[in-house]
Structures are given as structure tokens and as C-alpha cells.
Write an enzyme that holds these catalytic residues in place. Sequence first.
Site, PDB file in Angstrom:
ATOM      1  N   TYR A  65      -1.731  19.516   2.143  1.00 41.10           N
ATOM      2  CA  TYR A  65      -1.774  18.348   1.253  1.00 41.10           C
ATOM      3  C   TYR A  65      -3.234  18.045   0.852  1.00 41.10           C
ATOM      4  CZ  TYR A  65       0.290  14.160  -0.804  1.00 41.10           C
ATOM      5  OH  TYR A  65       0.730  13.199  -1.682  1.00 41.10           O
ATOM      6  N   LYS A  78      -4.487   9.774  -1.780  1.00 37.32           N
ATOM      7  CA  LYS A  78      -3.469   8.774  -1.383  1.00 37.32           C
ATOM      8  C   LYS A  78      -4.085   7.689  -0.495  1.00 37.32           C
ATOM      9  CE  LYS A  78       0.216  10.355  -3.493  1.00 37.32           C
ATOM     10  NZ  LYS A  78       0.567   9.764  -4.796  1.00 37.32           N
TER      11      LYS A  78
HETATM   12  P1  NAD Z   1       6.661  14.435 -10.897  1.00 33.83           P
HETATM   13  O1  NAD Z   1       5.979  15.723 -11.187  1.00 33.83           O
HETATM   14  O2  NAD Z   1       8.043  14.276 -11.341  1.00 33.83           O
HETATM   15  O3  NAD Z   1       5.795  13.201 -11.404  1.00 33.83           O
HETATM   16  C1  NAD Z   1       4.386  13.221 -11.477  1.00 33.83           C
HETATM   17  C2  NAD Z   1       4.043  12.610 -12.809  1.00 33.83           C
HETATM   18  O4  NAD Z   1       2.618  12.466 -12.942  1.00 33.83           O
HETATM   19  C3  NAD Z   1       4.522  13.481 -13.988  1.00 33.83           C
HETATM   20  O5  NAD Z   1       5.345  12.722 -14.825  1.00 33.83           O
HETATM   21  C4  NAD Z   1       3.231  13.848 -14.702  1.00 33.83           C
HETATM   22  O6  NAD Z   1       3.389  13.958 -16.104  1.00 33.83           O
HETATM   23  C5  NAD Z   1       2.370  12.648 -14.324  1.00 33.83           C
HETATM   24  N1  NAD Z   1       0.951  12.914 -14.582  1.00 33.83           N
HETATM   25  C6  NAD Z   1       0.172  13.904 -14.081  1.00 33.83           C
HETATM   26  N2  NAD Z   1      -1.059  13.831 -14.628  1.00 33.83           N
HETATM   27  C7  NAD Z   1      -1.046  12.758 -15.481  1.00 33.83           C
HETATM   28  C8  NAD Z   1      -1.996  12.180 -16.358  1.00 33.83           C
HETATM   29  N3  NAD Z   1      -3.251  12.670 -16.474  1.00 33.83           N
HETATM   30  N4  NAD Z   1      -1.632  11.091 -17.085  1.00 33.83           N
HETATM   31  C9  NAD Z   1      -0.388  10.576 -16.999  1.00 33.83           C
HETATM   32  N5  NAD Z   1       0.577  11.102 -16.195  1.00 33.83           N
HETATM   33  C10 NAD Z   1       0.235  12.181 -15.464  1.00 33.83           C
HETATM   34  O7  NAD Z   1       6.554  14.304  -9.287  1.00 33.83           O
HETATM   35  P2  NAD Z   1       6.937  13.107  -8.308  1.00 33.83           P
HETATM   36  O8  NAD Z   1       7.077  13.752  -6.980  1.00 33.83           O
HETATM   37  O9  NAD Z   1       8.023  12.286  -8.851  1.00 33.83           O
HETATM   38  O10 NAD Z   1       5.576  12.274  -8.261  1.00 33.83           O
HETATM   39  C11 NAD Z   1       5.518  10.873  -8.542  1.00 33.83           C
HETATM   40  C12 NAD Z   1       4.671  10.174  -7.509  1.00 33.83           C
HETATM   41  O11 NAD Z   1       5.351  10.196  -6.256  1.00 33.83           O
HETATM   42  C13 NAD Z   1       3.312  10.818  -7.261  1.00 33.83           C
HETATM   43  O12 NAD Z   1       2.349   9.808  -7.044  1.00 33.83           O
HETATM   44  C14 NAD Z   1       3.553  11.584  -5.985  1.00 33.83           C
HETATM   45  O13 NAD Z   1       2.358  11.835  -5.256  1.00 33.83           O
HETATM   46  C15 NAD Z   1       4.438  10.592  -5.269  1.00 33.83           C
HETATM   47  N6  NAD Z   1       5.166  11.124  -4.115  1.00 33.83           N
HETATM   48  C16 NAD Z   1       5.962  12.215  -4.255  1.00 33.83           C
HETATM   49  C17 NAD Z   1       6.632  12.689  -3.142  1.00 33.83           C
HETATM   50  C18 NAD Z   1       7.478  13.920  -3.239  1.00 33.83           C
HETATM   51  O14 NAD Z   1       7.730  14.548  -2.218  1.00 33.83           O
HETATM   52  N7  NAD Z   1       7.980  14.271  -4.414  1.00 33.83           N
HETATM   53  C19 NAD Z   1       6.493  12.051  -1.897  1.00 33.83           C
HETATM   54  C20 NAD Z   1       5.688  10.933  -1.810  1.00 33.83           C
HETATM   55  C21 NAD Z   1       5.018  10.461  -2.929  1.00 33.83           C
END
Ligand code: NAD
Length: 257
Positions: free
Chosen positions: A157, A164
Site C-alpha cells: 500500500y 491516507k
Molecule cells: P475507483 O477507481 O472506483 O474510484 C477512484 C476514483 O478516483 C475514480 O473515479 C477516479 O476517476 C478518481 N480520480 C483519480 N484521480 C482523480 C483526479 N485527478 N481527479 C478527480 N478524480 C480522480 O476506486 P474506489 O476503490 O471506489 O476508490 C474510492 C475511494 O475509496 C478512494 O479514496 C480509495 O482509496 C478508497 N478506498 C477504497 C478501498 C477499496 O478496497 N476499494 C478501501 C478503502 C478505501
Amino acid sequence: MQISLEGKTGLVLGVANKRSLAWGCARSLAREGMRLCFTYMGERMEKTVRELAADCPGSLVLPCDVTAPETIDEAFAEVRHEFTSLDTVVHAVAFARREELQGNFFDTTKEGYMIAHEVSAYSLTAVARRALPLMEGREGSIITLSYLGGERVIPNYNVMGIAKAALEASVRYLAADLGPLGIRVNAISAGPIRTLSAAGVTGFSSMLDNIAEKAPLRRNVTADEVGDTCLFLASPLSRGITGSTVYVDAGYHIMGS
Ligand code: NAD
């Protein structure tokens, strides 16, 4: 108290596709009547986001790249024009280069470090500042998405864990700033869920297996469960909560190993 978000408005950043945690949040908010604006990053995403948004009555869809401040300004100007005010912001945006999500953390480049922090941590503050004038007097709620890797060392990570940690600290500082204005700021620390971004983390499948084996609930969580917690944090049911990180991870964070 019943949850009804009729007459409320929300801005959701971070829908890429139907697996996105932002989409899980949006579904829960729209189900209770919130009118939503979605932002998408890059033309490639527009069609998918528009198709999903079509399920949410009265929604708007706008471009926004959080590394391009003028696009954030334009999105907020359009939200102000269409919605007048804003009750909720869901910030579900993160990015780190794939090569930084494997191997040793000490190999992180300065550029990779800066990009991860700009997109994944600073953007919350950039968005909150612009949301503030639209939220004042509305008892608004700002919700972001974090992960346990911000508190503990999770293999691969790496720089995203540091981002984060910055994001969760930003939640506390923003909560202190905005609390006197009646605006709450919280993070959801979600367990691993298979999404586009998650696919970039080396060894992601073994993270899922590990949770299913060791978490108190002996399973992984879903985007719907994250969405329902987002709904709670957006609603008056959570009116006494700000500056917090709420875990939606089947209890994994309490375990020693
Ligand atoms: P995802 O890929 O579906 O979403 C990530 C989003 O970030 C995408 O829509 C992407 O277009 C956007 N993004 C990236 N760069 C960008 C920029 N410069 N401007 C605007 N948007 C931008 O993945 P996800 O897992 O749904 O991620 C959403 C959040 O959840 C993130 O913060 C991620 O770290 C967090 N998260 C995810 C998980 C997991 O396991 N999937 C766990 C905990 C937290």
C-alpha cells in the site's frame, strides 16, 4: 428518527464505474431522496458515469480533475447555479502510480509521492474550501474514504498509506475549522473491495482472503455497506459525530494480526 434526504443535495466525486465506492454511496443517498451531482475524471469515464447517473432522478454530471483547480471551480460554479446550496459532499478520489503500489516504500519517488498526496489527500481540503459557502447554515456533512493502510503498515500500500494518514489528519483539522459553522467532516475506513483503483494494489486478492479468514465477521464488506454508512454520516442521525474515522471493515481493524 427516520432518514429522509428529500430536498437535500449532494456532490459525489469519484464514480468511475458501478463498482466504485462512490457509486455505493450515491445509491444509498439517492435511495433516500437526495439529489446528486456526479463528477468524473477524464472523457473516458463520462459515458459510464452518465449512464449510472441516469438512475438518480434530477442528477447532474460534470467533469472535474482535482489536480486542475479551474475544473474544481467550474464544477462548484455549476453546482451553485443548479442546486443553490449543498448538504453533502462525498470525496471518494484517490490515485497513486501502479509502480508505487508494490515493493519497498523507500523506493517511492518524489513525483509519485506528490501525485498521491495531491489527488488522494490535498483534494479533500481543496473541495471542502469550495463547498463551504454552499454549505453554510445547512448542517452540511463532508465524507471521505480512507483505509487501514493509513494507520498500519499494509504490504504494497506504501505511499497511499502515507496519503491516507494525511487524509485522516485533514478530516480532523477540517472538522475543527468547520464545526463552528455546523459542518461535519468524517472519514469511512473501508475494508478492501474489488474496484478499479484496488486492482492497482499488488497482492489485492490475498488482502481479501486475509480479511475473510481473520475479520470478526469472517467476510469482506461491500460497496452497499459503505454506502449505507455514508448515508448515516450524511443524515441527521449522525449529527453528533465529526472528525471521526468510522470503520466499515467487518471489524478487521481491531485484530492484532
Ligand atoms: P475507483 O477507481 O472506483 O474510484 C477512484 C476514483 O478516483 C475514480 O473515479 C477516479 O476517476 C478518481 N480520480 C483519480 N484521480 C482523480 C483526479 N485527478 N481527479 C478527480 N478524480 C480522480 O476506486 P474506489 O476503490 O471506489 O476508490 C474510492 C475511494 O475509496 C478512494 O479514496 C480509495 O482509496 C478508497 N478506498 C477504497 C478501498 C477499496 O478496497 N476499494 C478501501 C478503502 C478505501
